[in-house]
Scaffold this active site. Sequence first.
Site, PDB file in Angstrom:
ATOM      1  N   VAL A  61       0.811  -1.211   0.000  1.00 18.47           N
ATOM      2  CA  VAL A  61       0.000   0.000   0.000  1.00 18.47           C
ATOM      3  C   VAL A  61       0.849   1.267   0.000  1.00 18.47           C
ATOM      4  O   VAL A  61       0.331   2.359  -0.242  1.00 18.47           O
ATOM      5  CB  VAL A  61      -0.962  -0.015   1.216  1.00 18.47           C
ATOM      6  CG1 VAL A  61      -0.228   0.318   2.506  1.00 18.47           C
ATOM      7  CG2 VAL A  61      -2.129   0.927   1.006  1.00 18.47           C
ATOM      8  N   TYR A  62       2.148   1.154   0.256  1.00 22.92           N
ATOM      9  CA  TYR A  62       3.013   2.332   0.242  1.00 22.92           C
ATOM     10  C   TYR A  62       3.170   2.813  -1.207  1.00 22.92           C
ATOM     11  O   TYR A  62       3.810   2.136  -2.028  1.00 22.92           O
ATOM     12  CB  TYR A  62       4.390   2.027   0.831  1.00 22.92           C
ATOM     13  CG  TYR A  62       4.412   1.702   2.309  1.00 22.92           C
ATOM     14  CD1 TYR A  62       3.282   1.832   3.106  1.00 22.92           C
ATOM     15  CD2 TYR A  62       5.580   1.255   2.914  1.00 22.92           C
ATOM     16  CE1 TYR A  62       3.310   1.529   4.457  1.00 22.92           C
ATOM     17  CE2 TYR A  62       5.618   0.955   4.271  1.00 22.92           C
ATOM     18  CZ  TYR A  62       4.488   1.087   5.035  1.00 22.92           C
ATOM     19  OH  TYR A  62       4.507   0.779   6.369  1.00 22.92           O
ATOM     20  N   SER A  63       2.592   3.963  -1.493  1.00 18.67           N
ATOM     21  CA  SER A  63       2.638   4.552  -2.837  1.00 18.67           C
ATOM     22  C   SER A  63       2.144   3.577  -3.897  1.00 18.67           C
ATOM     23  O   SER A  63       2.687   3.490  -5.003  1.00 18.67           O
ATOM     24  CB  SER A  63       4.067   5.033  -3.169  1.00 18.67           C
ATOM     25  OG  SER A  63       4.471   6.058  -2.284  1.00 18.67           O
ATOM     26  N   ASP A  64       1.103   2.807  -3.534  1.00 17.06           N
ATOM     27  CA  ASP A  64       0.483   1.860  -4.470  1.00 17.06           C
ATOM     28  C   ASP A  64       1.494   0.907  -5.105  1.00 17.06           C
ATOM     29  O   ASP A  64       1.447   0.634  -6.304  1.00 17.06           O
ATOM     30  CB  ASP A  64      -0.278   2.613  -5.566  1.00 17.06           C
ATOM     31  CG  ASP A  64      -1.487   3.348  -5.022  1.00 17.06           C
ATOM     32  OD1 ASP A  64      -2.106   2.844  -4.063  1.00 17.06           O
ATOM     33  OD2 ASP A  64      -1.802   4.431  -5.541  1.00 17.06           O
TER      34      ASP A  64
END
Length: 344
Positions: A61-64
Amino acid sequence: MEYRNLGKSGLRVPVLSFGAGTFAGAGPLFSAWGNTGVEEARRLVDICLEAGVNLFDTADVYSDGASETVLGEAIKGRRNEVLISTKASLPLGDGPNQWGSSRSRLIEAVDQALGRLGTDHIDIFQLHAFDAHTPVEEVLATLDGLVRAGKLRYVGVSNFSGWQIMKSLAVAERHGWPRYVANQVYYSLLGRDYEWDLMPLGEDQGLGALVWSPLGWGRLTGKIGRGNPIPAGSRLHQTAEFGPPVEDEHLYRVVDALEAVAGETGKSVPQIAINWLLQRPTVSSVIIGARNEEQLRQNLGAVGWSLTPEQVATLDAASTVTAPYPHFPYHRQEGFARLNPPVV
């Protein structure tokens, strides 16, 4: 660098690990954290490895997913020198199977993470949140299959409550599936809730804490204190809303104590806040972040020395708050404390 076992496992991890949430920097939250590109990421990885920090933490989920991609590029050619920790379960979109910990979601999430990271295995894989829609048996059976396939080495959780962890551990033991050995948690001098339930559970069940946001969502950088409120243009205005609120007086009381200890030790406020965490029970590693080389080297200065018992007591007194029921009787009433002494 000191190394500790990750909970009740044989995996040795450095007491400081590097959080790659600043890599790539896409979206409102992660762009406020940082936007480190591949070239700078390689330099930060170089510095970490020189200092003995070989564990790097990220999440889909970090920066998609872009954080995983940048980390994969930064460690290319030296995969055997590093440990990779990543996470999945939080939503990556609005589709019905783009969130959670179902068998379908986890298998896809792991395969996609392996592709972005450019590796054939993940050393520590954690569920980023509890999924109440998926049976615990399905989650753990899927993780067992991924471990048996060689895609995952160790498994853990993040943002779980105590009963959610304990139920999962009981199911894993019943079926002979891999037990969680890591619990990635928020823990700092400004947020000691971890100590009430999750720390005793970790001590009893063998989960090592991987601590995130050790500086209280950026409040313990040494730039904020009495007479020094959060500057108007600070990134903290964007990121603090995602963390738990902190009353101003409590923040200033903790900062006052940190500054007093800083005067005694010659260390910086962030270094003292991190060093305090390293002396806490169950903590296997503290995840540090940095947008640049200067910040990284500053955080690396948190190891190689120890606070005195008197300095620890000063920080403990300044940061303690009344525990919620049913925990407060065990801290405030002698009879309860005799039955259940605190983990120290």
